[in-house]
Write an enzyme that holds these catalytic residues in place. Structure first.
Site, PDB file in Angstrom:
ATOM      1  N   GLU A   1       0.847  -1.186   0.000  1.00 47.25           N
ATOM      2  CA  GLU A   1       0.000   0.000   0.000  1.00 47.25           C
ATOM      3  C   GLU A   1       0.885   1.238   0.000  1.00 47.25           C
ATOM      4  O   GLU A   1       2.026   1.167   0.451  1.00 47.25           O
ATOM      5  CB  GLU A   1      -0.814  -0.024   1.281  1.00 47.25           C
ATOM      6  CG  GLU A   1      -2.005   0.847   1.286  1.00 47.25           C
ATOM      7  CD  GLU A   1      -2.828   0.581   2.543  1.00 47.25           C
ATOM      8  OE1 GLU A   1      -3.860   1.188   2.683  1.00 47.25           O
ATOM      9  OE2 GLU A   1      -2.402  -0.226   3.385  1.00 47.25           O
TER      10      GLU A   1
ATOM     11  N   LYS B   1       2.409   4.722   1.291  1.00 45.28           N
ATOM     12  CA  LYS B   1       2.625   5.264   2.631  1.00 45.28           C
ATOM     13  C   LYS B   1       2.207   6.730   2.595  1.00 45.28           C
ATOM     14  O   LYS B   1       2.850   7.560   1.946  1.00 45.28           O
ATOM     15  CB  LYS B   1       4.096   5.126   3.011  1.00 45.28           C
ATOM     16  CG  LYS B   1       4.399   5.494   4.427  1.00 45.28           C
ATOM     17  CD  LYS B   1       5.794   4.991   4.798  1.00 45.28           C
ATOM     18  CE  LYS B   1       6.069   5.194   6.263  1.00 45.28           C
ATOM     19  NZ  LYS B   1       6.006   6.585   6.680  1.00 45.28           N
TER      20      LYS B   1
ATOM     21  N   ASP C   1       1.554  10.461   3.823  1.00 44.59           N
ATOM     22  CA  ASP C   1       2.350  11.333   4.675  1.00 44.59           C
ATOM     23  C   ASP C   1       1.418  12.221   5.493  1.00 44.59           C
ATOM     24  O   ASP C   1       1.105  13.335   5.116  1.00 44.59           O
ATOM     25  CB  ASP C   1       3.270  12.173   3.789  1.00 44.59           C
ATOM     26  CG  ASP C   1       4.426  12.720   4.582  1.00 44.59           C
ATOM     27  OD1 ASP C   1       4.590  12.312   5.749  1.00 44.59           O
ATOM     28  OD2 ASP C   1       5.157  13.569   4.047  1.00 44.59           O
TER      29      ASP C   1
ATOM     30  N   TYR D   1      -6.078   2.040   7.283  1.00 44.76           N
ATOM     31  CA  TYR D   1      -5.290   0.937   6.718  1.00 44.76           C
ATOM     32  C   TYR D   1      -5.061  -0.218   7.668  1.00 44.76           C
ATOM     33  O   TYR D   1      -4.228  -1.076   7.408  1.00 44.76           O
ATOM     34  CB  TYR D   1      -3.955   1.457   6.187  1.00 44.76           C
ATOM     35  CG  TYR D   1      -3.211   2.390   7.132  1.00 44.76           C
ATOM     36  CD1 TYR D   1      -2.748   1.952   8.371  1.00 44.76           C
ATOM     37  CD2 TYR D   1      -2.974   3.707   6.755  1.00 44.76           C
ATOM     38  CE1 TYR D   1      -2.081   2.806   9.221  1.00 44.76           C
ATOM     39  CE2 TYR D   1      -2.304   4.568   7.611  1.00 44.76           C
ATOM     40  CZ  TYR D   1      -1.859   4.113   8.835  1.00 44.76           C
ATOM     41  OH  TYR D   1      -1.202   4.961   9.681  1.00 44.76           O
TER      42      TYR D   1
ATOM     43  N   LYS E   1      10.962   3.770   1.456  1.00 45.63           N
ATOM     44  CA  LYS E   1      10.800   5.208   1.204  1.00 45.63           C
ATOM     45  C   LYS E   1      11.398   5.585  -0.142  1.00 45.63           C
ATOM     46  O   LYS E   1      12.552   5.243  -0.434  1.00 45.63           O
ATOM     47  CB  LYS E   1      11.531   5.998   2.299  1.00 45.63           C
ATOM     48  CG  LYS E   1      11.012   5.707   3.699  1.00 45.63           C
ATOM     49  CD  LYS E   1      10.095   6.782   4.165  1.00 45.63           C
ATOM     50  CE  LYS E   1      10.789   7.576   5.230  1.00 45.63           C
ATOM     51  NZ  LYS E   1       9.940   8.568   5.832  1.00 45.63           N
TER      52      LYS E   1
ATOM     53  N   CYS F   1      12.984  48.594   2.858  1.00 42.52           N
ATOM     54  CA  CYS F   1      11.773  47.956   2.333  1.00 42.52           C
ATOM     55  C   CYS F   1      11.717  48.121   0.805  1.00 42.52           C
ATOM     56  O   CYS F   1      11.840  49.247   0.312  1.00 42.52           O
ATOM     57  CB  CYS F   1      10.529  48.581   2.967  1.00 42.52           C
ATOM     58  SG  CYS F   1       9.005  47.966   2.250  1.00 42.52           S
TER      59      CYS F   1
ATOM     60  N   CYS G   1       8.602  50.610  -0.009  1.00 40.76           N
ATOM     61  CA  CYS G   1       8.470  52.007   0.398  1.00 40.76           C
ATOM     62  C   CYS G   1       9.788  52.643   0.831  1.00 40.76           C
ATOM     63  O   CYS G   1       9.827  53.823   1.158  1.00 40.76           O
ATOM     64  CB  CYS G   1       7.434  52.137   1.518  1.00 40.76           C
ATOM     65  SG  CYS G   1       7.993  51.443   3.081  1.00 40.76           S
TER      66      CYS G   1
ATOM     67  N   CYS H   1       9.117  45.688   7.905  1.00 42.53           N
ATOM     68  CA  CYS H   1       9.053  47.085   7.512  1.00 42.53           C
ATOM     69  C   CYS H   1       8.124  47.764   8.524  1.00 42.53           C
ATOM     70  O   CYS H   1       6.959  47.399   8.636  1.00 42.53           O
ATOM     71  CB  CYS H   1       8.488  47.234   6.104  1.00 42.53           C
ATOM     72  SG  CYS H   1       7.993  48.935   5.753  1.00 42.53           S
TER      73      CYS H   1
ATOM     74  N   CYS I   1       3.194  52.060   3.892  1.00 42.82           N
ATOM     75  CA  CYS I   1       3.845  51.115   2.975  1.00 42.82           C
ATOM     76  C   CYS I   1       2.744  50.447   2.132  1.00 42.82           C
ATOM     77  O   CYS I   1       1.819  49.852   2.689  1.00 42.82           O
ATOM     78  CB  CYS I   1       4.614  50.088   3.790  1.00 42.82           C
ATOM     79  SG  CYS I   1       5.393  48.817   2.796  1.00 42.82           S
TER      80      CYS I   1
HETATM   81  S1  IVH Z   1       0.525   0.291   8.544  1.00 46.61           S
HETATM   82  C1  IVH Z   1       2.009  -2.022  12.212  1.00 46.61           C
HETATM   83  N1  IVH Z   1      -0.020   1.507   6.309  1.00 46.61           N
HETATM   84  O1  IVH Z   1       3.594   5.269   8.608  1.00 46.61           O
HETATM   85  C2  IVH Z   1       1.693  -1.399  10.905  1.00 46.61           C
HETATM   86  N2  IVH Z   1       1.103   2.713   8.016  1.00 46.61           N
HETATM   87  O2  IVH Z   1       6.345   4.958   9.638  1.00 46.61           O
HETATM   88  C3  IVH Z   1       0.952  -0.130  11.090  1.00 46.61           C
HETATM   89  N3  IVH Z   1       1.538   5.063   7.447  1.00 46.61           N
HETATM   90  O3  IVH Z   1       2.823   4.381  11.922  1.00 46.61           O
HETATM   91  C4  IVH Z   1       1.147   0.839  10.041  1.00 46.61           C
HETATM   92  N4  IVH Z   1       0.632   5.021   5.465  1.00 46.61           N
HETATM   93  O4  IVH Z   1       1.472   6.313  10.708  1.00 46.61           O
HETATM   94  C5  IVH Z   1       0.541   1.606   7.535  1.00 46.61           C
HETATM   95  N5  IVH Z   1      -0.589   2.505   4.293  1.00 46.61           N
HETATM   96  C6  IVH Z   1      -0.054   2.588   5.506  1.00 46.61           C
HETATM   97  C7  IVH Z   1       0.510   3.777   5.987  1.00 46.61           C
HETATM   98  C8  IVH Z   1       1.089   3.806   7.249  1.00 46.61           C
HETATM   99  C9  IVH Z   1       1.241   5.763   6.358  1.00 46.61           C
HETATM  100  C10 IVH Z   1       2.230   5.624   8.619  1.00 46.61           C
HETATM  101  C11 IVH Z   1       1.705   5.154   9.950  1.00 46.61           C
HETATM  102  C12 IVH Z   1       2.828   4.367  10.547  1.00 46.61           C
HETATM  103  C13 IVH Z   1       3.992   5.071   9.938  1.00 46.61           C
HETATM  104  C14 IVH Z   1       5.237   4.237  10.027  1.00 46.61           C
END
Ligand code: IVH
Length: 683
Positions: free
Chosen positions: A114, A116, A118, A226, A313, A407, A410, A425, A431
């Site tokens: 899946e 990740k 942010d 998730y 990552k 500035c 002005c 400023c 201004c």
């Molecule tokens: S699963 C034990 N799935 O990333 C597994 N985490 O760096 C639980 N995160 O703590 C996490 N997207 O806050 C999972 N698709 C995803 C995620 C995800 C973002 C975050 C989450 C986790 C952190 C770990």
């Protein structure tokens, strides 16, 4: 309506509205018109007002917020919230796969992959299908309970519609701003002359910790779920948990895929490397989880993270480009922001032309020279940042970038207060961008709300020397405006256009300005645009001091006594009111008929009969301002500190010990929220 029918109707309406919400926010379907939906919500709101005892914990009205939380209670997680180990190369992932297979004694393992997201991790508990609690990760063992704020997330069900859920379960997910919602938020901050937020993740985190849930509601946070946890789930695979979440109406990103081994994972990673920029949310990698729950349990966890899952990552996208020049922007409050203008370059799906340099320290830190080649990176930030300079490409004669001392708008000498990174400023009245910005802020939605006056017209009125400050607005005459011709920069067209105010617009403008005279003191105060005085501070100040005389004469010490006000704000207020130009401005606004004092509300009862009351602590049924309003509306007199003159102290949770002692010492009666409710109900 009799109470029994009201109770039934409240239940029915709550379910209906929750259902339509889910259809709209999860499935993108509108089964009824906006109008019909609003009617249902209105009916529910009215009934809840009349019969507050029947308001349900999953009432859709909690979506709009209103609850104030002073201090978030700390709650222990039922299952610890672990984090994930990170990998940055495919080789590290291969090692993870090898280790998993070896520990399990298997040839091949199925993984659930899946993206990740942010954002900010949350854990949400449902009991009997109803959202009962939401907690931040905190240190993994315990976190802050932020239920009221999380309930405002429209895509998160308050009550599960589908019936086959276990008695209690937990879902985990990520709360975030979509890219467009984040841009919208920053755009409105820009319009109001406020500092921009640098990145969506930190802003989401800050938003979830705000005390006023109605502000949280206005920000439209989103979340993806998730992970499903609990007893009696009846699932053998992680994927089945996800399918259940989908069925129960949770927002699950459809980017997941089952991968039957490391090669399938490699394809998944490659496939999303660039495609992920098209998603509405920021992502920084992928998460790989062993699909079988039995195998997950076999692998177990370390102290920090599960052995059955790992994060991969993506490298932050970076590019090298030439610095064309540094320009300086002047904000509404006079804050100067240096901006790097770059040779346009493609980065993380967008063309980057500019990067913020924040302040003079940043330029110093980078040791920036004219014509430098700089590395720009786009991580979680919407605005890219310069991470370094390629010094090998610098010519020997290149000059260091020197910060400006005047500035750019002005010519006034810039100042920099001790301990602050930003230059300012100080010419706040003359201004040009500050002058324009102040007026724009004054008429903006949360201040005087004069929507017939847009920024183009403001610029036009300034150019034609019809206005120079906010007070001048109230001395404009219809004849000044009708058929007024001016030039204005059109953002839509990207060019200067000619405009003419026709009779109708001129009339609307005059009417809008006239109507704004009715705005309450707190909005006028916010509209003055005093540095650091935002909406909440303005509200607290107006409640505390009641009028401008008392406020403008208050000493720094007296100002600090007010809720949420520290030295920084107090000093800014003092500086504002010490300036004669500002006092003259207030005087002219006052003459024009604006509210500079709190008007009493006479709509309530006289149950409190003029009693002098000190309010302290946090209340269950009232927000901070709500309780104060209630006291006033019911004929009480609010006083801010306890003295022998005080009739009683109305104490909520967490009342300060010093206040409590003082009340006891003086023998002043203390009543709690329940007693208070009875007092105002009886009459
Ligand atoms: S699963 C034990 N799935 O990333 C597994 N985490 O760096 C639980 N995160 O703590 C996490 N997207 O806050 C999972 N698709 C995803 C995620 C995800 C973002 C975050 C989450 C986790 C952190 C770990």
């Amino acid at each position: 309506m009799n109470p029994e029918n009201a109770k039934r109707r409240i239940e029915e309406l709550s379910d209906k509205v929750n259902y339509y919400n889910e259809q709209y926010y999860i499935y993108d379907k509108s089964e009824i018109s906006d109008y019909e939906f609003d009617q249902l919500l209105k009916e529910l709101n009215n009934l809840e007002k009349e019969f507050p005892q029947y308001k349900l914990p999953h009432s859709p009205s909690s979506r709009v917020g209103g609850d104030i939380t002073k201090k978030f209670p700390v709650v222990k997680h039922e299952y610890p919230m672990l984090s994930l180990a990170n990998t940055y190369t495919f080789e590290e992932l291969e090692e993870f796969d090898k280790r998993v297979k070896k520990d399990l004694g298997l040839e091949q393992v199925d993984y659930f992959c899946e993206l990740k997201f942010d954002g900010v991790a949350i854990s949400v508990i449902y009991e009997n299908g109803i959202l009962t609690s939401a907690v931040t990760r905190g240190d993994g063992v315990q976190g802050d309970e932020i239920t009221a704020n999380v309930k405002t997330i429209k895509s998160l069900p308050l009550k599960i519609q589908n019936a086959d859920y276990p008695k209690k379960f937990e879902v985990r997910g990520e709360v975030f701003f979509t890219k467009s919602e984040f841009e919208k938020l920053n755009k409105s901050r820009e319009d109001q002359g406020e500092d921009l937020y640098a990145n969506p993740r930190n802003t989401a985190s800050g938003t979830l910790k705000m005390q006023d849930s109605s502000i949280v509601a206005s920000r439209n946070l989103q979340c993806y779920l998730y992970y499903l946890l609990g007893e009696d789930l009846n699932i053998e695979k992680h994927e089945e948990g996800i399918k259940k979440l989908e069925k129960w109406g949770f927002n699950v990103s459809d980017s997941y895929r089952l991968c039957n081994g490391i090669e399938a994972i490699r394809n998944y990673i490659n496939e999303w490397e660039h495609k992920r920029f098209e998603l509405p949310v920021e992502t920084d990698g992928i998460v790989i989880k062993v699909n079988s729950i039995k195998l997950q349990n076999k692998l177990g966890t370390t102290a920090k993270s599960p052995r059955w899952a790992i994060a991969y990552k993506y490298k932050a996208e970076s590019a090298l480009t030439e610095l064309l020049k540094v320009t300086y922007q002047v904000g509404r409050t006079g804050a100067i922001t240096p901006v790097a203008n770059l040779n346009p370059v493609l980065l993380a799906g967008t063309t980057v032309k500019r990067a913020s340099l924040h302040n003079a320290n940043e330029i110093e830190r980078l040791d920036l020279h004219e014509g430098d080649f700089v590395h720009v990176e786009k991580g979680g930030e919407i605005i890219p940042k310069i991470t370094g300079v390629d010094k090998s490409k610098r010519s020997k004669t290149a000059k260091k970038i020197n910060y400006i001392s005047k500035c750019p708008e002005c010519g006034t000498g810039l100042i920099r207060n001790e301990g602050e990174a930003q230059h300012y400023c100080p010419n706040d009245i003359y201004c040009p961008p500050q002058k324009r910005g102040r007026i724009e802020h004054f008429v903006s939605k949360n201040a005087m709300d004069i929507d017939s006056l847009g920024s183009e017209t403001i610029t036009g009125l300034i150019d034609k020397e019809l206005i120079n400050d906010i007070a001048d607005l109230y001395y404009l005459k219809y004849e000044d405006l009708e058929n007024l011709e001016f030039e204005a920069y059109s953002e839509k067209k990207g060019e200067v256009i000619k405009r003419r105010l026709l009779a109708k617009s001129a009339r609307n403008l005059i009417n809008g300005i006239e109507a704004s005279k009715k705005q309450p003191f707190e909005r006028v105060l916010f509209g003055l645009g005093i540095r650091f005085v935002g909406q909440t501070v303005a509200e607290n100040l107006s409640n505390h001091f009641q009028n401008i005389e008392r406020l403008s004469n208050a000493s720094t010490e007296e100002l600090i006594e007010v809720q949420d006000i520290g030295t920084r704000i107090a000093e800014s207020l003092r500086a504002f009111f010490n300036d004669k130009m500002h006092l003259d401005l207030v005087e002219r606004l006052k003459k024009a008929g604006l509210n500079f004092e709190i008007k009493e509300d006479n709509t309530g009862s006289n149950a409190l009969n003029g009693a002098k009351i000190v309010v302290s602590g946090v209340f269950e049924n009232f927000s901070r301002d709500g309780i104060k309003k209630s006291v006033k509306v019911n004929g009480g007199k609010l006083v801010s500190s306890i003295s022998s003159q005080t009739d009683f102290v109305l104490a909520g949770e967490n009342m300060g010990p010093a206040k409590l002692k003082k009340a006891e010492d003086l023998g002043i009666k203390i009543i709690n929220e329940e007693e208070y409710l009875k007092m105002i109900e009886e009459k």
